[in-house]
Design a protein around this motif. Structure first.
Motif, mmCIF file in Angstrom:
data_model
loop_
_atom_site.group_PDB
_atom_site.id
_atom_site.type_symbol
_atom_site.label_atom_id
_atom_site.label_comp_id
_atom_site.label_asym_id
_atom_site.label_seq_id
_atom_site.Cartn_x
_atom_site.Cartn_y
_atom_site.Cartn_z
ATOM 1 N N ARG A 195 0.873 -1.174 0.000
ATOM 2 C CA ARG A 195 0.000 0.000 0.000
ATOM 3 C C ARG A 195 0.907 1.220 0.000
ATOM 4 O O ARG A 195 1.819 1.323 0.823
ATOM 5 C CB ARG A 195 -0.903 0.030 1.238
ATOM 6 N N LEU A 196 0.666 2.140 -0.921
ATOM 7 C CA LEU A 196 1.470 3.345 -1.018
ATOM 8 C C LEU A 196 0.553 4.523 -1.317
ATOM 9 O O LEU A 196 -0.229 4.478 -2.268
ATOM 10 C CB LEU A 196 2.519 3.200 -2.123
ATOM 11 N N VAL A 197 0.667 5.550 -0.484
ATOM 12 C CA VAL A 197 -0.157 6.751 -0.638
ATOM 13 C C VAL A 197 0.758 7.968 -0.634
ATOM 14 O O VAL A 197 1.512 8.183 0.319
ATOM 15 C CB VAL A 197 -1.192 6.879 0.504
ATOM 16 N N TYR A 198 0.707 8.759 -1.695
ATOM 17 C CA TYR A 198 1.411 10.029 -1.766
ATOM 18 C C TYR A 198 0.415 11.157 -1.509
ATOM 19 O O TYR A 198 -0.679 11.149 -2.078
ATOM 20 C CB TYR A 198 2.028 10.252 -3.150
ATOM 21 N N VAL A 199 0.808 12.116 -0.691
ATOM 22 C CA VAL A 199 -0.041 13.288 -0.419
ATOM 23 C C VAL A 199 0.770 14.530 -0.759
ATOM 24 O O VAL A 199 1.879 14.718 -0.255
ATOM 25 C CB VAL A 199 -0.493 13.318 1.053
ATOM 26 N N LEU A 200 0.217 15.395 -1.602
ATOM 27 C CA LEU A 200 0.972 16.542 -2.095
ATOM 28 C C LEU A 200 0.922 17.747 -1.170
ATOM 29 O O LEU A 200 1.838 18.561 -1.189
ATOM 30 C CB LEU A 200 0.465 16.958 -3.484
ATOM 31 N N HIS A 201 -0.144 17.886 -0.374
ATOM 32 C CA HIS A 201 -0.313 19.095 0.435
ATOM 33 C C HIS A 201 -0.028 18.799 1.906
ATOM 34 O O HIS A 201 -0.537 17.831 2.469
ATOM 35 C CB HIS A 201 -1.740 19.639 0.288
ATOM 36 N N GLU A 202 0.752 19.662 2.527
ATOM 37 C CA GLU A 202 1.148 19.455 3.919
ATOM 38 C C GLU A 202 -0.048 19.416 4.860
ATOM 39 O O GLU A 202 -0.121 18.577 5.762
ATOM 40 C CB GLU A 202 2.119 20.559 4.344
ATOM 41 N N GLU A 203 -1.012 20.323 4.654
ATOM 42 C CA GLU A 203 -2.149 20.381 5.562
ATOM 43 C C GLU A 203 -3.046 19.153 5.427
ATOM 44 O O GLU A 203 -3.634 18.686 6.403
ATOM 45 C CB GLU A 203 -2.960 21.662 5.327
ATOM 46 N N VAL A 204 -3.136 18.600 4.224
ATOM 47 C CA VAL A 204 -3.915 17.370 4.025
ATOM 48 C C VAL A 204 -3.183 16.192 4.661
ATOM 49 O O VAL A 204 -3.792 15.352 5.325
ATOM 50 C CB VAL A 204 -4.169 17.129 2.528
ATOM 51 N N ALA A 205 -1.872 16.137 4.481
ATOM 52 C CA ALA A 205 -1.085 15.066 5.083
ATOM 53 C C ALA A 205 -1.203 15.074 6.599
ATOM 54 O O ALA A 205 -1.244 14.021 7.245
ATOM 55 C CB ALA A 205 0.381 15.194 4.668
ATOM 56 N N ALA A 206 -1.269 16.265 7.175
ATOM 57 C CA ALA A 206 -1.333 16.373 8.636
ATOM 58 C C ALA A 206 -2.584 15.708 9.192
ATOM 59 O O ALA A 206 -2.531 15.047 10.235
ATOM 60 C CB ALA A 206 -1.280 17.845 9.048
ATOM 61 N N VAL A 207 -3.725 15.864 8.505
ATOM 62 C CA VAL A 207 -4.968 15.273 9.013
ATOM 63 C C VAL A 207 -5.096 13.798 8.624
ATOM 64 O O VAL A 207 -5.849 13.049 9.246
ATOM 65 C CB VAL A 207 -6.209 16.068 8.540
ATOM 66 N N CYS A 208 -4.357 13.370 7.597
ATOM 67 C CA CYS A 208 -4.413 11.966 7.172
ATOM 68 C C CYS A 208 -3.430 11.088 7.952
ATOM 69 O O CYS A 208 -3.576 9.863 7.964
ATOM 70 C CB CYS A 208 -4.100 11.850 5.678
ATOM 71 N N ARG A 209 -2.461 11.706 8.601
ATOM 72 C CA ARG A 209 -1.367 10.932 9.178
ATOM 73 C C ARG A 209 -1.840 9.969 10.264
ATOM 74 O O ARG A 209 -1.480 8.774 10.242
ATOM 75 C CB ARG A 209 -0.290 11.876 9.729
ATOM 76 N N ALA A 210 -2.646 10.439 11.204
ATOM 77 C CA ALA A 210 -3.068 9.575 12.309
ATOM 78 C C ALA A 210 -3.883 8.374 11.825
ATOM 79 O O ALA A 210 -3.579 7.229 12.210
ATOM 80 C CB ALA A 210 -3.841 10.378 13.352
ATOM 81 N N PRO A 211 -4.906 8.556 10.979
ATOM 82 C CA PRO A 211 -5.644 7.383 10.514
ATOM 83 C C PRO A 211 -4.784 6.382 9.752
ATOM 84 O O PRO A 211 -4.957 5.172 9.903
ATOM 85 C CB PRO A 211 -6.722 7.983 9.597
ATOM 86 N N LEU A 212 -3.836 6.881 8.959
ATOM 87 C CA LEU A 212 -2.990 5.973 8.197
ATOM 88 C C LEU A 212 -1.996 5.249 9.103
ATOM 89 O O LEU A 212 -1.768 4.040 8.951
ATOM 90 C CB LEU A 212 -2.257 6.742 7.099
ATOM 91 N N GLU A 213 -1.404 5.963 10.056
ATOM 92 C CA GLU A 213 -0.465 5.303 10.964
ATOM 93 C C GLU A 213 -1.184 4.276 11.830
ATOM 94 O O GLU A 213 -0.628 3.210 12.127
ATOM 95 C CB GLU A 213 0.257 6.339 11.817
ATOM 96 N N GLN A 214 -2.411 4.561 12.227
ATOM 97 C CA GLN A 214 -3.189 3.595 13.004
ATOM 98 C C GLN A 214 -3.489 2.348 12.177
ATOM 99 O O GLN A 214 -3.687 1.251 12.733
ATOM 100 C CB GLN A 214 -4.481 4.236 13.494
ATOM 101 N N ALA A 215 -3.504 2.508 10.863
ATOM 102 C CA ALA A 215 -3.741 1.369 9.968
ATOM 103 C C ALA A 215 -2.444 0.674 9.574
ATOM 104 O O ALA A 215 -2.453 -0.197 8.701
ATOM 105 C CB ALA A 215 -4.474 1.847 8.716
ATOM 106 N N GLY A 216 -1.330 1.055 10.202
ATOM 107 C CA GLY A 216 -0.071 0.360 9.980
ATOM 108 C C GLY A 216 0.866 0.982 8.969
ATOM 109 O O GLY A 216 1.868 0.362 8.580
ATOM 110 N N TYR A 217 0.583 2.210 8.555
ATOM 111 C CA TYR A 217 1.435 2.871 7.572
ATOM 112 C C TYR A 217 2.620 3.561 8.242
ATOM 113 O O TYR A 217 2.482 4.163 9.314
ATOM 114 C CB TYR A 217 0.643 3.918 6.776
ATOM 115 N N ALA A 218 3.770 3.500 7.586
ATOM 116 C CA ALA A 218 4.939 4.277 8.000
ATOM 117 C C ALA A 218 4.944 5.585 7.221
ATOM 118 O O ALA A 218 4.559 5.622 6.046
ATOM 119 C CB ALA A 218 6.220 3.506 7.730
ATOM 120 N N TYR A 219 5.401 6.648 7.873
ATOM 121 C CA TYR A 219 5.388 7.987 7.265
ATOM 122 C C TYR A 219 6.812 8.448 6.970
ATOM 123 O O TYR A 219 7.727 8.255 7.778
ATOM 124 C CB TYR A 219 4.718 8.981 8.213
#
Length: 257
Positions: free
Chosen positions: A76-100
């Protein structure tokens, strides 16, 4: 890292990256705030099979969306271009096992160099050295993975208006270093990507020759905005800094093996 890019320039980076990922894809699936870029021909290439988040999206839905759209793949690979969008997506993705991690967007702010002497080449010239470099850098890769990581350059040819592969040759005629150059003269934007030097030729100036050639050709094509990407955790971004590049933003990377 500085953030000196003006508001007018930042969307040019983002438009270029979004357009390239969409154009090189074998197929795309849109969702609110982005799209999945997929290519079954290169299933082992993460760069050809991922989600690209280009605007506001539902952060809580994103992990499930990645499972849905990338469920046929082992990654699974997700790229996020905007810093503010990445900030709100980080917790749900890390809780799902993603490394940032982050990848710097580095703009060329130095002088345009003279032509470095690298040549424009076809994929045939790069197959053997690119395969060897992957086996050196990632010894665990399988033959199938190496095949896809080499042949995916074919897909890159459709990513931009003008795509060139550049190589510097050693005195004995071996490809010593190489890179991609993606040009959009109408938008005045160019990206240099995947600059690699073969292990036997490190420290001999070949990477600099390829980079100088790419910058020279980009300027010659009328591309005043020239950029590349570099991992924030790895040393090359410091070398790029000495070559006239400035980090002006980042791509936010979320990955789960």
């Amino acid at each position: 890292m500085t953030a000196s890019m003006t508001d007018a320039e930042l969307p040019r980076f983002q438009r270029f990256l979004s357009s390239f990922h969409r154009a090189q894809a074998g197929r795309t699936t849109d969702f609110p705030g982005g799209f999945a870029a997929l290519d079954d021909t290169y299933a082992h290439s993460r760069g050809n099979n991922h989600l690209l988040v280009t605007g506001p999206t539902d952060p809580e839905r994103l992990p499930g969306l990645a499972d849905e759209l990338l469920g046929h793949l082992p990654h699974r690979l997700v790229y996020v271009l905007h810093e503010e969008v990445a900030a709100v997506c980080r917790a749900p993705l890390e809780q799902a096992g993603y490394a940032y991690s982050t990848t710097y967007l580095m703009r060329h702010t130095g002088r345009v160099p003279a032509h470095g002497g690298a040549r424009e080449v076809g994929l045939d010239a790069l197959r053997e050295p690119v395969a060897a470099s992957w086996r050196r850098l990632a010894p665990e890769v399988t033959d199938e993975q190496v095949h896809d990581l080499v042949e995916r350059r074919t897909a890159r040819l459709r990513g931009a208006e003008d795509v060139r592969f550049l190589a510097s040759y050693s005195e004995d005629g071996e490809v010593a270093s190489w890179a991609d150059l993606y040009l959009d003269p109408a938008a005045g934007t160019a990206q240099i990507e995947d600059l690699v030097t073969a292990g036997a030729h490190l420290g001999k100036g070949h990477g600099g020759r390829v980079l100088d050639t790419a910058l020279h050709l980009a300027a010659e094509a009328g591309c005043g905005l020239r950029f590349l990407t570099a991992h924030a955790s790895d040393w090359p971004h410091r070398w790029y800094g000495r070559k006239g590049f400035t980090a002006v933003g980042a791509i936010h990377v979320f990955e789960r093996a």
